[in-house]
Design a protein around this motif. Sequence first.
Motif, PDB file in Angstrom:
ATOM      1  N   MET A  68      -2.522   4.793  -5.905  1.00 37.57           N
ATOM      2  CA  MET A  68      -3.523   4.692  -4.850  1.00 37.57           C
ATOM      3  C   MET A  68      -3.384   5.915  -3.953  1.00 37.57           C
ATOM      4  O   MET A  68      -2.280   6.434  -3.775  1.00 37.57           O
ATOM      5  N   HIS A  69      -4.514   6.367  -3.415  1.00 39.52           N
ATOM      6  CA  HIS A  69      -4.494   7.516  -2.512  1.00 39.52           C
ATOM      7  C   HIS A  69      -5.211   7.146  -1.226  1.00 39.52           C
ATOM      8  O   HIS A  69      -6.170   6.369  -1.239  1.00 39.52           O
ATOM      9  N   ARG A  70      -4.764   7.736  -0.156  1.00 42.23           N
ATOM     10  CA  ARG A  70      -5.440   7.522   1.128  1.00 42.23           C
ATOM     11  C   ARG A  70      -6.800   8.202   1.118  1.00 42.23           C
ATOM     12  O   ARG A  70      -6.979   9.245   0.492  1.00 42.23           O
ATOM     13  N   ALA A  71      -7.715   7.598   1.836  1.00 42.36           N
ATOM     14  CA  ALA A  71      -9.078   8.126   1.891  1.00 42.36           C
ATOM     15  C   ALA A  71      -9.097   9.553   2.425  1.00 42.36           C
ATOM     16  O   ALA A  71      -9.845  10.396   1.922  1.00 42.36           O
ATOM     17  N   ASP A  72      -8.267   9.847   3.419  1.00 32.76           N
ATOM     18  CA  ASP A  72      -8.282  11.199   3.977  1.00 32.76           C
ATOM     19  C   ASP A  72      -7.752  12.230   2.978  1.00 32.76           C
ATOM     20  O   ASP A  72      -8.213  13.368   2.942  1.00 32.76           O
ATOM     21  N   ASP A  73      -6.804  11.833   2.110  1.00 29.59           N
ATOM     22  CA  ASP A  73      -6.326  12.749   1.068  1.00 29.59           C
ATOM     23  C   ASP A  73      -7.417  12.999   0.027  1.00 29.59           C
ATOM     24  O   ASP A  73      -7.635  14.135  -0.403  1.00 29.59           O
ATOM     25  N   VAL A  74      -8.094  11.928  -0.384  1.00 31.81           N
ATOM     26  CA  VAL A  74      -9.184  12.069  -1.355  1.00 31.81           C
ATOM     27  C   VAL A  74     -10.285  12.942  -0.765  1.00 31.81           C
ATOM     28  O   VAL A  74     -10.829  13.828  -1.441  1.00 31.81           O
ATOM     29  N   GLU A  75     -10.585  12.716   0.508  1.00 30.17           N
ATOM     30  CA  GLU A  75     -11.610  13.525   1.173  1.00 30.17           C
ATOM     31  C   GLU A  75     -11.216  14.999   1.178  1.00 30.17           C
ATOM     32  O   GLU A  75     -12.052  15.869   0.920  1.00 30.17           O
ATOM     33  N   ALA A  76      -9.953  15.292   1.436  1.00 31.64           N
ATOM     34  CA  ALA A  76      -9.500  16.680   1.466  1.00 31.64           C
ATOM     35  C   ALA A  76      -9.637  17.332   0.084  1.00 31.64           C
ATOM     36  O   ALA A  76     -10.120  18.470  -0.033  1.00 31.64           O
ATOM     37  N   LEU A 127       0.828  -1.205   0.000  1.00 34.50           N
ATOM     38  CA  LEU A 127       0.000   0.000   0.000  1.00 34.50           C
ATOM     39  C   LEU A 127       0.864   1.258   0.000  1.00 34.50           C
ATOM     40  O   LEU A 127       0.547   2.243  -0.670  1.00 34.50           O
ATOM     41  N   HIS A 128       1.944   1.221   0.753  1.00 30.06           N
ATOM     42  CA  HIS A 128       2.845   2.375   0.814  1.00 30.06           C
ATOM     43  C   HIS A 128       3.481   2.625  -0.554  1.00 30.06           C
ATOM     44  O   HIS A 128       3.553   3.774  -1.021  1.00 30.06           O
ATOM     45  N   VAL A 129       3.916   1.549  -1.207  1.00 29.53           N
ATOM     46  CA  VAL A 129       4.519   1.682  -2.533  1.00 29.53           C
ATOM     47  C   VAL A 129       3.482   2.215  -3.528  1.00 29.53           C
ATOM     48  O   VAL A 129       3.781   3.098  -4.337  1.00 29.53           O
ATOM     49  N   ALA A 130       2.263   1.681  -3.472  1.00 34.38           N
ATOM     50  CA  ALA A 130       1.198   2.154  -4.379  1.00 34.38           C
ATOM     51  C   ALA A 130       0.937   3.638  -4.162  1.00 34.38           C
ATOM     52  O   ALA A 130       0.704   4.383  -5.124  1.00 34.38           O
ATOM     53  N   GLU A 131       0.996   4.072  -2.923  1.00 31.84           N
ATOM     54  CA  GLU A 131       0.789   5.492  -2.641  1.00 31.84           C
ATOM     55  C   GLU A 131       1.941   6.324  -3.213  1.00 31.84           C
ATOM     56  O   GLU A 131       1.711   7.367  -3.827  1.00 31.84           O
ATOM     57  N   LEU A 132       3.168   5.846  -3.047  1.00 22.32           N
ATOM     58  CA  LEU A 132       4.318   6.572  -3.573  1.00 22.32           C
ATOM     59  C   LEU A 132       4.325   6.584  -5.103  1.00 22.32           C
ATOM     60  O   LEU A 132       4.766   7.561  -5.723  1.00 22.32           O
ATOM     61  N   GLU A 133       3.812   5.513  -5.702  1.00 30.33           N
ATOM     62  CA  GLU A 133       3.733   5.444  -7.167  1.00 30.33           C
ATOM     63  C   GLU A 133       2.523   6.206  -7.708  1.00 30.33           C
ATOM     64  O   GLU A 133       2.316   6.264  -8.907  1.00 30.33           O
TER      65      GLU A 133
END
Length: 189
Positions: A101-109, A92-98
Amino acid sequence: MSNDFASVPTKFMAECFGVSDRRVQQLANEGVIPYTKRGRVMRFDVAAAVRAYVEYLKELESEGDGAEDAVSMAKLKAERDLKRHKAREAELHVAELERTMHRADDVEAVMSDLVASTRSMLVALPGRVAKDAAEASGPAAAAQVVRAAVDDVLAQLAGYRYDPEAFASMVRERQGWRDDDADEEPADR
């Protein structure tokens, strides 16, 4: 076998087993080794007591192996589960760095910012069209003025594009990275 060993006291059995007198009494009371009573005194048939005690020790050993196996299996399962969870977290961390994928709180913001922009455009709409609608020659012309203003707001919203850099910026901020961290060269010592 001589009848001398058909009825021996607790102390004799304790010496045979290498345990205390009290432990022999406990084993007898628990039904592990057979005994008879003469008054208040326990008496033991040595052959029967030794066979029973040996069986008892074998059962304890096999149960102990089972318990150790169960503990070992539980430990291995826990270690396997921990490794899986850590691997999943790393994925998940790699997907976020690539940026796949985004964290729900980032998408919410980001979505909250978009909703706030939309709200401000809609709240400003009456003020933008009031004068032109009032000066319109009739209801149809006023409706046309309002429709044009709504179309303008919709065009602005349709122009919204995903900005991967906005999400990357949020990741950098959350991780405590500076924007120039990637560009820095290690200092020579």
